[in-house]
Scaffold this active site. Structure first.
Site, PDB file in Angstrom:
ATOM      1  N   LYS A 148       1.070  -1.289   0.192  1.00  0.00           N
ATOM      2  CA  LYS A 148       0.031  -0.038   0.037  1.00  0.00           C
ATOM      3  C   LYS A 148       1.039   1.424   0.235  1.00  0.00           C
ATOM      4  O   LYS A 148       2.094   1.353   0.803  1.00  0.00           O
ATOM      5  CB  LYS A 148      -0.575  -0.235   1.096  1.00  0.00           C
ATOM      6  CG  LYS A 148      -2.070   1.147   1.264  1.00  0.00           C
ATOM      7  CD  LYS A 148      -2.674   0.948   2.710  1.00  0.00           C
ATOM      8  CE  LYS A 148      -4.004   1.885   2.607  1.00  0.00           C
ATOM      9  NZ  LYS A 148      -4.656   1.709   3.953  1.00  0.00           N
ATOM     10  N   SER A 200      -9.733   1.708   2.867  1.00  0.00           N
ATOM     11  CA  SER A 200      -8.722   2.362   2.019  1.00  0.00           C
ATOM     12  C   SER A 200      -7.667   1.560   1.252  1.00  0.00           C
ATOM     13  O   SER A 200      -7.151   2.032   0.286  1.00  0.00           O
ATOM     14  CB  SER A 200      -7.872   3.335   2.635  1.00  0.00           C
ATOM     15  OG  SER A 200      -7.051   2.756   3.804  1.00  0.00           O
ATOM     16  N   SER A 214      -9.741  -0.608   7.107  1.00  0.00           N
ATOM     17  CA  SER A 214      -9.265  -0.608   5.702  1.00  0.00           C
ATOM     18  C   SER A 214      -8.348  -1.696   5.135  1.00  0.00           C
ATOM     19  O   SER A 214      -8.102  -1.876   3.929  1.00  0.00           O
ATOM     20  CB  SER A 214      -8.139   0.587   5.796  1.00  0.00           C
ATOM     21  OG  SER A 214      -9.105   1.602   5.449  1.00  0.00           O
TER      22      SER A 214
HETATM   23  N1  GLN Z   1     -12.860   4.193   6.190  1.00  0.00           N
HETATM   24  C1  GLN Z   1     -12.407   4.446   7.558  1.00  0.00           C
HETATM   25  C2  GLN Z   1     -12.024   5.922   7.424  1.00  0.00           C
HETATM   26  O1  GLN Z   1     -12.226   6.669   6.619  1.00  0.00           O
HETATM   27  C3  GLN Z   1     -11.282   3.614   8.000  1.00  0.00           C
HETATM   28  C4  GLN Z   1     -10.144   3.991   7.198  1.00  0.00           C
HETATM   29  C5  GLN Z   1      -8.840   2.979   7.432  1.00  0.00           C
HETATM   30  O2  GLN Z   1      -8.981   2.176   8.099  1.00  0.00           O
HETATM   31  N2  GLN Z   1      -7.684   3.553   7.242  1.00  0.00           N
HETATM   32  O3  GLN Z   1     -11.417   6.584   8.341  1.00  0.00           O
END
Ligand code: GLN
Length: 491
Positions: free
Chosen positions: A80, A155, A179
């Site tokens: 990532k 994400s 994410s």
């Molecule tokens: N979707 C969640 C957010 O927008 C979690 C994101 C993540 O785990 N990096 O914060």
């Protein structure tokens, strides 16, 4: 499907070890798969052809010397793009870091390299990991290999899309509120968030430091274990990294769940969950009961407030973490007459709308006069969430729920309303607040042929039981490494 990229990691590792496959052949097949799928998927922000080819050649030479370094040796991995990679552009999906080439490797990346893994490239993500669909990426979204009109989740959506499509055998993601688990769920993969502190975060571009964890996205539970065993371990460069001993997670696979006490979280397995998801989830729970697990329903009353607490704590921490992007030290600089003007212009131009929203929300929640009402309250709720989990784990070994209330959704269907996007993470956020591990395992397809994920949660450092149950979920639901239609069409 004859390409070696369609093997599991375990399968590819065995073929490499026995000399039936070379790391070079596997990498070329992986790069070929990327050529066939990237125009539609955009899983990668950067593919490192040169670096990956050099790593694959080195892996082959090492094997020829009799120097086989373990199950990741010669395996193509996607990382990532919020983990720094020496000499390879790292943007965290943000225009503010366009062109930034870090001088060092994140500890997790260095661990992959020393295990002989071949880093194919940097996968796409929502900007600074803020989002659930990759639609917040500053470089355009990734698509879901199961239906390219839909999001891969986020994400870590690029990581999941790559592993599902075969342009990586396994990937690293980061999980602050879901994410890793949510994109794994939406792409029919296994995604695991380790216990907070189990994997070093040195070199992970920080989003919310009290919640962030790095973990694997893979095709099977065993492959996730293999990857976790390489990246877990104490790191003196990360003060929050765990110092204790690590058990052998692999030995928990294949033990079944006879006598294991499994709690279904009532608040996460009813209202608000799509009926297809719920019925697949309930069938999987029944299958676990049939193989000897002791099932009970467990109520965690604070779950109702966990999402709201997260959306104060995460933005508060991000507003502090992102202060470093000031036009002076990294990436983009937009000139101005004064330093203040330069910083303001750089941030206004460099950050996308969701990141700006989070920084503003977080700054507001932390400001004098509002701190107690917002951030202070959220911290109290976090304590309640931890207490709910602790109470539950006095009676059950693991807790389970669907990973995501819905399967992959269409592009644009949630972008207009931030709240509807935030709700996607209702089942995954609680483990981040409490710090314990969580894993998503694919169990079935919905009526539109989209994957459904099953989440297992355990108390901090409860990875052994977590993997034990996850492996059984995988076995009893006979997912059988199903592959997306895009792969069937392109291979
Ligand atoms: N979707 C969640 C957010 O927008 C979690 C994101 C993540 O785990 N990096 O914060």
């Amino acid at each position: 499907m004859s390409s070696p990229v369609d093997l599991t990691l375990a399968g590819a590792a065995a073929a490499l070890r026995d000399g039936q496959l070379s790391a070079r052949e596997l990498l070329e097949a992986t790069l070929d798969r990327a050529v066939l799928t990237e125009a539609e998927l955009h899983a990668y922000l950067t593919i490192d052809h040169q670096g990956a080819r050099a790593a694959a050649a080195a892996a082959d030479e090492a094997i020829a010397r009799g120097d086989h370094t373990g199950p990741l040796h010669g395996i193509p991995v996607a990382v990532k793009d919020n983990m720094v990679t020496a000499g390879l552009e790292t943007t965290a999906g943000s225009q503010i870091l366009a062109g930034y080439v870090p001088p060092y490797d994140a500890t997790a990346v260095a661990a992959l390299r020393s295990a002989g893994a071949v880093i194919v490239g940097k996968s796409n993500l929502d900007e600074f990991a803020m989002g659930s669909s990759t639609e917040n990426s500053g470089y355009g979204p990734s698509a879901n290999p199961w239906d390219t009109g839909r999001v891969p989740g986020g994400s870590s959506g690029g990581s999941a899309a790559a592993v599902a499509a075969g342009s990586a055998q396994v990937a690293l993601g980061s999980d602050t509120g879901g994410s890793i688990r949510q994109p794994a769920s939406l792409c029919g993969l296994v995604g695991m968030k380790p216990t907070y502190g189990l994997v070093s975060r040195y070199g992970l571009i920080a989003f919310a430091s009290s919640l962030d964890q790095i973990g694997p996205i893979a095709r099977t539970v065993e492959d996730a274990v293999t990857t976790l065993e390489v990246i877990a371990g104490h790191d003196p460069l990360d003060a929050t990294s765990y110092r204790g001993a690590y058990p052998d997670y692999r030995s928990s696979l294949g033990r079944g769940v006879d006598g294991v006490r499994i709690g279904v979280v009532s608040e996460l397995a009813g209202e608000g969950i799509h009926p297809d998801v719920l019925s697949a989830f309930r069938s999987a729970v029944d299958a676990l009961a049939d193989t000897g697990a002791i099932i009970s329903e467990v109520s965690l009353p604070s779950m109702e407030y966990a999402l709201s607490a997260y959306y104060l704590i995460a933005p508060a921490e991000c507003s502090a973490n992102l202060a470093r992007f000031d036009g002076v030290r990294y990436g983009l600089r937009v000139d101005g007459a004064t330093v203040e003007e330069m910083t303001a212009r750089t941030r206004a131009e460099g950050f996308g709308p969701e990141v700006a929203r989070r920084v503003l929300l977080g700054t507001y929640a932390l400001s004098a006069g509002y701190y107690e009402a917002f951030y202070g309250q959220a911290q109290k709720v976090r304590t309640l969430v931890i207490q709910d989990f602790t109470r539950a784990y006095a009676h059950v070994d693991v807790l389970v729920s669907p990973t995501s209330p819905m399967t992959a959704f269409e592009f644009g269907s949630r972008t207009a309303d931030p709240l509807s996007m935030y709700l996607v993470d209702v089942c995954t956020i609680p483990s981040n607040l409490a710090g314990g591990p969580g894993i998503s395992v694919p169990i079935d397809l919905d009526t539109s042929n989209l994957p459904i994920g099953f989440q297992v949660m355990a108390p901090p450092l409860g990875e052994e039981t977590l993997f034990r149950v996850a492996a059984e979920v995988e076995r009893v639901t006979a997912w059988n490494d199903r592959r997306p239609p895009l792969v069937e069409a392109r291979s």
